[in-house]
Design a protein around this motif. Structure first.
Motif, short mmCIF file in Angstrom:
data_model
loop_
_atom_site.label_atom_id
_atom_site.label_comp_id
_atom_site.label_asym_id
_atom_site.label_seq_id
_atom_site.Cartn_x
_atom_site.Cartn_y
_atom_site.Cartn_z
N TYR A 164 0.83 -1.20 0.00
CA TYR A 164 0.00 0.00 0.00
C TYR A 164 0.86 1.25 0.00
O TYR A 164 1.91 1.30 0.65
CB TYR A 164 -0.90 0.01 1.24
N ALA A 165 0.40 2.29 -0.74
CA ALA A 165 1.00 3.62 -0.70
C ALA A 165 -0.09 4.57 -0.22
O ALA A 165 -1.18 4.61 -0.80
CB ALA A 165 1.50 4.03 -2.07
N VAL A 166 0.19 5.33 0.84
CA VAL A 166 -0.83 6.15 1.48
C VAL A 166 -0.34 7.57 1.70
O VAL A 166 0.86 7.87 1.59
CB VAL A 166 -1.26 5.52 2.83
N HIS A 167 -1.28 8.43 2.04
CA HIS A 167 -1.01 9.84 2.37
C HIS A 167 0.01 9.92 3.51
O HIS A 167 0.01 9.07 4.42
CB HIS A 167 -2.33 10.49 2.78
N PRO A 168 0.90 10.91 3.50
CA PRO A 168 1.93 10.99 4.55
C PRO A 168 1.36 11.17 5.96
O PRO A 168 2.06 10.88 6.94
CB PRO A 168 2.78 12.19 4.13
N ASP A 169 0.11 11.62 6.10
CA ASP A 169 -0.49 11.76 7.43
C ASP A 169 -1.00 10.43 7.97
O ASP A 169 -1.26 10.31 9.18
CB ASP A 169 -1.65 12.76 7.39
N VAL A 170 -1.20 9.44 7.11
CA VAL A 170 -1.71 8.14 7.55
C VAL A 170 -0.61 7.43 8.36
O VAL A 170 0.54 7.35 7.93
CB VAL A 170 -2.14 7.28 6.34
N THR A 171 -0.99 6.92 9.52
CA THR A 171 0.00 6.32 10.42
C THR A 171 -0.03 4.79 10.41
O THR A 171 0.90 4.15 10.90
CB THR A 171 -0.21 6.81 11.86
N ASP A 185 1.99 -1.29 10.12
CA ASP A 185 2.75 -0.04 10.15
C ASP A 185 3.00 0.46 8.73
O ASP A 185 3.14 -0.33 7.78
CB ASP A 185 4.09 -0.24 10.84
N VAL A 186 3.08 1.78 8.58
CA VAL A 186 3.50 2.36 7.31
C VAL A 186 4.84 3.07 7.53
O VAL A 186 5.15 3.53 8.63
CB VAL A 186 2.45 3.35 6.74
N HIS A 187 5.63 3.13 6.47
CA HIS A 187 6.99 3.66 6.56
C HIS A 187 7.17 4.79 5.57
O HIS A 187 6.75 4.68 4.41
CB HIS A 187 8.00 2.54 6.26
N PRO A 188 7.77 5.90 5.99
CA PRO A 188 7.93 7.04 5.09
C PRO A 188 8.97 6.78 4.01
O PRO A 188 10.11 6.42 4.30
CB PRO A 188 8.38 8.17 6.02
N VAL A 189 8.55 6.94 2.75
CA VAL A 189 9.45 6.81 1.60
C VAL A 189 8.98 7.82 0.54
O VAL A 189 7.80 7.86 0.21
CB VAL A 189 9.42 5.40 0.98
N SER A 190 9.88 8.63 0.05
CA SER A 190 9.58 9.55 -1.06
C SER A 190 8.37 10.43 -0.77
O SER A 190 7.56 10.72 -1.64
CB SER A 190 9.34 8.77 -2.35
N LEU A 211 -5.69 4.54 8.85
CA LEU A 211 -5.77 5.11 10.18
C LEU A 211 -4.85 6.31 10.33
O LEU A 211 -3.73 6.31 9.80
CB LEU A 211 -5.39 4.07 11.24
N ILE A 212 -5.32 7.31 11.06
CA ILE A 212 -4.47 8.42 11.49
C ILE A 212 -4.56 8.47 13.01
O ILE A 212 -5.61 8.78 13.58
CB ILE A 212 -4.91 9.77 10.88
N ASN A 213 -3.48 8.08 13.66
CA ASN A 213 -3.42 8.02 15.12
C ASN A 213 -4.56 7.19 15.70
O ASN A 213 -5.19 7.56 16.70
CB ASN A 213 -3.43 9.43 15.71
N GLY A 214 -4.85 6.06 15.06
CA GLY A 214 -5.84 5.14 15.55
C GLY A 214 -7.25 5.37 15.06
O GLY A 214 -8.12 4.50 15.24
N ASP A 215 -7.53 6.52 14.45
CA ASP A 215 -8.87 6.82 13.95
C ASP A 215 -8.96 6.50 12.46
O ASP A 215 -8.04 6.81 11.68
CB ASP A 215 -9.20 8.30 14.16
N VAL A 216 -10.09 5.91 12.04
CA VAL A 216 -10.30 5.56 10.64
C VAL A 216 -10.51 6.83 9.81
O VAL A 216 -11.32 7.70 10.18
CB VAL A 216 -11.50 4.62 10.48
N VAL A 217 -9.79 6.95 8.72
CA VAL A 217 -9.95 8.08 7.81
C VAL A 217 -11.28 7.91 7.07
O VAL A 217 -11.53 6.86 6.46
CB VAL A 217 -8.79 8.16 6.80
N SER A 218 -12.13 8.92 7.13
CA SER A 218 -13.45 8.85 6.49
C SER A 218 -13.31 8.54 5.00
O SER A 218 -12.54 9.19 4.29
CB SER A 218 -14.18 10.18 6.68
#
Length: 231
Positions: A164-171, A185-190, A211-218
């Motif tokens: 998966y590739a996700v928004h940088p705010d997604v944790t 876990d997601v890892h920062p790349v590019s 998820l962002i800090n445990g909350d589901v992104v709408s």
């Protein structure tokens, strides 16, 4: 009836004409799931190989880079795993695009598919929409909506490996398969976040939420279907 042997230029032109005719018959349908496949496979060593390769998606971009496997595991490993003794690694991308720039994102390297001294056989994933001409990715639209994600998968033996590739705010990415839930876990790349998880053999679908800090992104929750592995 008499025949003559075609010269090398005539053979080359006939092959090119045939490949153009075959390519013209391929219909490419847009993916409704926003999956982006960079297709960094090194098996296309000549025009003749095109005739035995499955049709590509519209988002497919072929890269070039170091031609041969020099060591395993490769450099810059982000995630390492093993399925029934078959090792794999998610690494920072090491191939280049059509403009000879290093591609953003990650590549998946499966040990069994990459023999030292042979050409690399990997697939990669980048965040954003590929630009025309195969040079870089446009991330403006993706950065405006954290619910958007990009994914790609492949089989390691009979286990489906999804990246998966996700928004940088997604944790993190929450995955539910066969009633069992895991947080990946997601890892920062590019400038984006990347994660990988395994879908067990025999599974037909799975649910993914960002998820962002445990909350589901709408708007981020999706029920995904596991593709059928090739025989």
């Amino acid at each position: 009836m008499t025949s003559r042997q075609l010269s090398e230029p005539e053979l080359d032109e006939r092959l090119r004409r045939t490949l153009r005719e075959v390519a013209a018959t391929i219909e490419v349908a847009p993916s409704p799931m926003r999956q982006k496949r960079t297709g960094l496979r090194r098996s296309l060593v000549g025009l003749a190989a095109l005739a035995v390769v499955a049709p590509l998606t519209a988002a497919a971009i072929f890269g070039s880079g170091p031609e041969y496997v020099d060591k395993l595991p490769p450099d810059n490993v982000i995630v390492a795993g093993s399925v029934d003794g078959h090792r794999y690694w998610m690494v920072e991308s090491f191939h280049t695009d059509m403009c000879n720039d290093r591609m953003p994102g990650v590549e998946v390297v499966v040990e069994d598919q990459n023999t030292p001294g042979q050409e690399w056989d990997t697939h990669g994933l980048s965040y954003g929409e590929p630009r025309a001409g195969g040079c870089g990715y446009d991330v403006a639209g993706s950065l405006s909506d954290p619910s958007l994600s990009y994914s790609d998968g492949s089989f390691v033996d009979q286990t489906y490996l999804e990246v998966y590739a996700v928004h940088p705010d997604v944790t993190a990415v929450r995955v539910t398969v066969n009633g069992s839930t895991q947080v990946v876990d997601v890892h920062p790349v590019s400038g984006a976040g990347y994660g990988a998880f395994e879908v067990p053999p025999g599974s037909t679908e799975y649910t993914v939420s960002l998820l962002i800090n445990g909350d589901v992104v709408s708007g981020s929750t999706q029920i995904r279907t596991v593709p059928v592995p090739l025989p």
